[in-house]
Design an enzyme around this catalytic site. Structure first.
Site, PDB file in Angstrom:
ATOM      1  N   ASP A 285      40.383  50.548  34.830  1.00 50.42           N
ATOM      2  CA  ASP A 285      39.988  49.202  34.460  1.00 50.42           C
ATOM      3  C   ASP A 285      40.371  48.289  35.623  1.00 50.42           C
ATOM      4  OD1 ASP A 285      39.247  46.951  32.900  1.00 50.42           O
ATOM      5  OD2 ASP A 285      41.301  46.731  32.171  1.00 50.42           O
TER       6      ASP A 285
ATOM      7  N   ASP B  40      40.773  44.231  35.282  1.00 45.58           N
ATOM      8  CA  ASP B  40      41.606  43.120  34.826  1.00 45.58           C
ATOM      9  C   ASP B  40      42.791  43.622  34.015  1.00 45.58           C
ATOM     10  OD1 ASP B  40      39.890  40.474  35.376  1.00 45.58           O
ATOM     11  OD2 ASP B  40      38.539  42.100  34.827  1.00 45.58           O
TER      12      ASP B  40
ATOM     13  N   LYS C  50      33.207  46.718  25.935  1.00 43.52           N
ATOM     14  CA  LYS C  50      34.347  47.294  25.257  1.00 43.52           C
ATOM     15  C   LYS C  50      34.614  46.491  23.973  1.00 43.52           C
ATOM     16  CE  LYS C  50      36.344  48.364  29.794  1.00 43.52           C
ATOM     17  NZ  LYS C  50      37.455  48.112  30.739  1.00 43.52           N
TER      18      LYS C  50
END
Length: 218
Positions: free
Chosen positions: A9, A11, A141
């Site tokens: 990922d 962030d 997501k």
């Protein structure tokens, strides 16, 4: 069956951006005399660009179209990343360390313009074999779409991929895709207990992530 690739990922894992996102979006909303709803920040973590811009336009009440909201906010975020990138200590080293042993992917809820800007500023352009934004898949997501697409582009089954995540929606997304999930919980925005329970490995910070730790996952 061992791990053959690692998908990061962005962030909360490579950059400590949630506070920047919150500051920029709260400031933007305030310019239109609006305020976040009580659950706005939590809901937007992990949302794709059309999802969070739609939330700000339709539910928070910013009098702009979702497309206009997205353009406004993304331009402000990109400028912040050009001048002051909030790298998490040890994240660039972790990417390079794992990249020496595994092909890497990046599966982010950030827009493409921000992914590319972060990688350029951090000196990581080319470190990832595959980079994907949830803009580029049907659902953001916690749906598994972005991780399934990353595995497909890497030419691998999700079952032999590990995902490195911090947020509730990210952890749920990677688990739903069938990847081995590594949690790096954010200190300010910790994941929900049910999401964290889906992780095969939890580390206190990204600097702890090593090829040896990856090798224990399957």
């Amino acid at each position: 069956m061992g791990i053959e690739a690692v998908v990061f990922d962005l962030d909360g894992v490579i950059i400590d951006s949630e506070e920047v996102w919150e500051e920029v979006r709260r400031g933007y909303v305030a310019e239109y005399d609006r305020e976040f709803l009580p659950d706005t920040q939590d809901r937007m973590m992990g949302m794709s660009t059309p999802e969070w811009s739609g939330h700000l336009a339709h539910e928070v009440g910013v009098p702009r179209t979702p497309e206009q909201v997205a353009t406004d906010v993304l331009n402000r975020m990109a400028e912040r990343y050009r001048t002051s990138l909030p790298l998490i200590p040890g994240s660039v080293e972790a990417v390079r360390r794992l990249g020496a042993h595994f092909p890497l992917g990046l599966a982010s809820s950030s827009a493409r313009i921000l992914i590319d800007q972060v990688l350029e500023t951090a000196g990581l352009t080319g470190a990832f074999r595959v980079t994907l934004s949830t803009e580029e898949v049907p659902r953001g997501k916690p749906a598994p779409d972005v991780y399934l697409a990353a595995a497909e582009k890497l030419g691998l089954s999700p079952a032999v991929c590990a995902a490195v995540e911090d947020s509730s929606n990210g952890l749920r997304s990677a688990a739903a895709a069938g990847m081995a999930v590594i949690a790096v919980p954010h200190g300010v925005y910790p994941p929900a207990a049910d999401a964290l329970a889906q992780a095969s490995l939890t580390v206190k910070n990204i600097a702890e992530l090593t090829p040896e730790a990856i090798d224990t996952l399957r």
